[in-house]
Design a protein around this motif. Structure first.
Motif, PDB file in Angstrom:
ATOM      1  N   LEU A  22      28.480   8.183  41.559  1.00  0.00           N
ATOM      2  CA  LEU A  22      29.449   8.528  40.521  1.00  0.00           C
ATOM      3  C   LEU A  22      28.866   9.603  39.598  1.00  0.00           C
ATOM      4  CD1 LEU A  22      30.613   4.908  39.639  1.00  0.00           C
ATOM      5  CD2 LEU A  22      32.001   6.678  40.750  1.00  0.00           C
ATOM      6  N   PRO A  23      28.753  10.839  40.081  1.00  0.00           N
ATOM      7  CA  PRO A  23      28.191  11.898  39.240  1.00  0.00           C
ATOM      8  C   PRO A  23      28.962  12.037  37.928  1.00  0.00           C
ATOM      9  CG  PRO A  23      28.499  12.668  41.483  1.00  0.00           C
ATOM     10  CD  PRO A  23      29.163  11.323  41.385  1.00  0.00           C
ATOM     11  N   GLY A  24      28.204  12.157  36.840  1.00  0.00           N
ATOM     12  CA  GLY A  24      28.813  12.337  35.531  1.00  0.00           C
ATOM     13  C   GLY A  24      29.078  11.047  34.793  1.00  0.00           C
ATOM     14  N   GLU A  29      26.538   0.705  26.690  1.00  0.00           N
ATOM     15  CA  GLU A  29      27.136  -0.397  25.933  1.00  0.00           C
ATOM     16  C   GLU A  29      28.039  -1.292  26.778  1.00  0.00           C
ATOM     17  OE1 GLU A  29      28.755   0.875  22.166  1.00  0.00           O
ATOM     18  OE2 GLU A  29      27.247   2.441  22.004  1.00  0.00           O
ATOM     19  N   GLY A  30      27.560  -1.648  27.981  1.00  0.00           N
ATOM     20  CA  GLY A  30      28.287  -2.579  28.822  1.00  0.00           C
ATOM     21  C   GLY A  30      29.487  -2.012  29.540  1.00  0.00           C
ATOM     22  N   ALA A  31      29.571  -0.677  29.627  1.00  0.00           N
ATOM     23  CA  ALA A  31      30.709  -0.035  30.298  1.00  0.00           C
ATOM     24  C   ALA A  31      30.230   1.174  31.093  1.00  0.00           C
ATOM     25  CB  ALA A  31      31.741   0.414  29.270  1.00  0.00           C
ATOM     26  N   LEU A  32      31.048   1.594  32.027  1.00  0.00           N
ATOM     27  CA  LEU A  32      30.844   2.876  32.693  1.00  0.00           C
ATOM     28  C   LEU A  32      31.603   3.910  31.877  1.00  0.00           C
ATOM     29  CD1 LEU A  32      31.388   1.911  36.453  1.00  0.00           C
ATOM     30  CD2 LEU A  32      29.238   2.051  35.164  1.00  0.00           C
ATOM     31  N   THR A  33      30.940   5.020  31.554  1.00  0.00           N
ATOM     32  CA  THR A  33      31.520   6.025  30.674  1.00  0.00           C
ATOM     33  C   THR A  33      31.477   7.394  31.329  1.00  0.00           C
ATOM     34  OG1 THR A  33      30.799   4.781  28.749  1.00  0.00           O
ATOM     35  CG2 THR A  33      31.346   7.076  28.383  1.00  0.00           C
ATOM     36  N   PHE A  34      32.551   8.166  31.115  1.00  0.00           N
ATOM     37  CA  PHE A  34      32.707   9.480  31.745  1.00  0.00           C
ATOM     38  C   PHE A  34      33.519  10.363  30.804  1.00  0.00           C
ATOM     39  CE2 PHE A  34      35.460  12.184  34.463  1.00  0.00           C
ATOM     40  CZ  PHE A  34      34.515  12.800  35.271  1.00  0.00           C
ATOM     41  N   GLU A  70      39.445  17.306  26.161  1.00  0.00           N
ATOM     42  CA  GLU A  70      38.511  16.338  26.730  1.00  0.00           C
ATOM     43  C   GLU A  70      39.166  14.971  26.893  1.00  0.00           C
ATOM     44  OE1 GLU A  70      34.733  18.251  24.362  1.00  0.00           O
ATOM     45  OE2 GLU A  70      35.014  16.086  24.294  1.00  0.00           O
ATOM     46  N   ILE A  71      38.763  14.313  27.965  1.00  0.00           N
ATOM     47  CA  ILE A  71      39.169  12.939  28.230  1.00  0.00           C
ATOM     48  C   ILE A  71      37.893  12.127  28.417  1.00  0.00           C
ATOM     49  CG2 ILE A  71      40.304  11.371  29.866  1.00  0.00           C
ATOM     50  CD1 ILE A  71      42.321  13.074  28.396  1.00  0.00           C
ATOM     51  N   THR A  72      37.748  11.067  27.646  1.00  0.00           N
ATOM     52  CA  THR A  72      36.614  10.158  27.804  1.00  0.00           C
ATOM     53  C   THR A  72      37.156   8.803  28.241  1.00  0.00           C
ATOM     54  OG1 THR A  72      35.312  11.303  26.132  1.00  0.00           O
ATOM     55  CG2 THR A  72      34.654   9.045  26.662  1.00  0.00           C
ATOM     56  N   VAL A  73      36.523   8.247  29.266  1.00  0.00           N
ATOM     57  CA  VAL A  73      36.951   6.967  29.830  1.00  0.00           C
ATOM     58  C   VAL A  73      35.801   5.977  29.727  1.00  0.00           C
ATOM     59  CG1 VAL A  73      37.790   5.796  31.906  1.00  0.00           C
ATOM     60  CG2 VAL A  73      38.413   8.182  31.489  1.00  0.00           C
ATOM     61  N   ASP A  74      36.101   4.781  29.246  1.00  0.00           N
ATOM     62  CA  ASP A  74      35.157   3.661  29.249  1.00  0.00           C
ATOM     63  C   ASP A  74      35.764   2.564  30.109  1.00  0.00           C
ATOM     64  OD1 ASP A  74      33.212   4.727  27.503  1.00  0.00           O
ATOM     65  OD2 ASP A  74      34.342   4.072  25.755  1.00  0.00           O
ATOM     66  N   LEU A  75      35.028   2.184  31.135  1.00  0.00           N
ATOM     67  CA  LEU A  75      35.496   1.159  32.066  1.00  0.00           C
ATOM     68  C   LEU A  75      34.620  -0.086  31.969  1.00  0.00           C
ATOM     69  CD1 LEU A  75      36.066   3.156  35.370  1.00  0.00           C
ATOM     70  CD2 LEU A  75      37.743   1.732  34.230  1.00  0.00           C
ATOM     71  N   SER A  76      35.234  -1.206  31.722  1.00  0.00           N
ATOM     72  CA  SER A  76      34.564  -2.493  31.849  1.00  0.00           C
ATOM     73  C   SER A  76      35.646  -3.536  32.099  1.00  0.00           C
ATOM     74  CB  SER A  76      33.751  -2.841  30.601  1.00  0.00           C
ATOM     75  OG  SER A  76      34.592  -3.081  29.510  1.00  0.00           O
ATOM     76  N   TYR A 106      31.459  16.642  31.240  1.00  0.00           N
ATOM     77  CA  TYR A 106      31.022  17.119  29.941  1.00  0.00           C
ATOM     78  C   TYR A 106      29.868  16.257  29.447  1.00  0.00           C
ATOM     79  CZ  TYR A 106      31.356  18.646  25.057  1.00  0.00           C
ATOM     80  OH  TYR A 106      31.089  19.137  23.822  1.00  0.00           O
ATOM     81  N   ASP A 107      28.770  16.897  29.074  1.00  0.00           N
ATOM     82  CA  ASP A 107      27.595  16.154  28.622  1.00  0.00           C
ATOM     83  C   ASP A 107      27.448  16.120  27.108  1.00  0.00           C
ATOM     84  OD1 ASP A 107      26.785  18.697  27.982  1.00  0.00           O
ATOM     85  OD2 ASP A 107      25.080  18.747  29.345  1.00  0.00           O
TER      86      ASP A 107
END
Length: 110
Positions: A22-24, A29-34, A70-76, A106-107
């Motif tokens: 999962l590049p990027g 904090e307990g989630a996958l973030t992109f 920008e779109i930021t996603v947090d998955l948990s 985006y970093d």
């Protein structure tokens, strides 16, 4: 697509293995973030819509933040308190949607 594994929280080693595909994405904090940076606000809204549709189709609802281009996603998986295979599957889908939209990972730096 849901199975019993979707209720099992992944350990750090399993998350590290998943992130290799999962590049990027990062584990924070307990989630996958992109975060994806799009050409314009309009493109970001289009990506947001596609992410929302994919999430609804998967019956899994991430936290999504739209900020101009920008779109930021947090998955948990809130129901089990951590990251599961359900999250990694949706992360792969979101990565594909971002790539198809021409978004860049985006970093946090310009």
């Amino acid at each position: 697509m849901s199975d019993a594994a979707d209720k099992n929280v992944l350990d750090d080693e399993q998350i590290t293995e998943a992130l290799a595909e999962l590049p990027g994405w990062a584990h924070t904090e307990g989630a996958l973030t992109f975060t994806a940076k799009c050409e314009s606000a309009e493109a970001a809204i289009g990506l947001f819509d596609k992410i929302a549709a994919a999430a609804e189709n998967a019956n899994h609802h991430p936290d999504v933040l739209w900020s101009y281009n920008e779109i930021t996603v947090d998955l948990s998986s809130h129901d089990v308190g951590g990251v599961t295979q359900r999250d990694t599957r949706l992360a792969k889908t979101i990565s594909g949607l971002a790539e198809a939209a021409g978004a860049q990972v985006y970093d946090g730096q310009d």
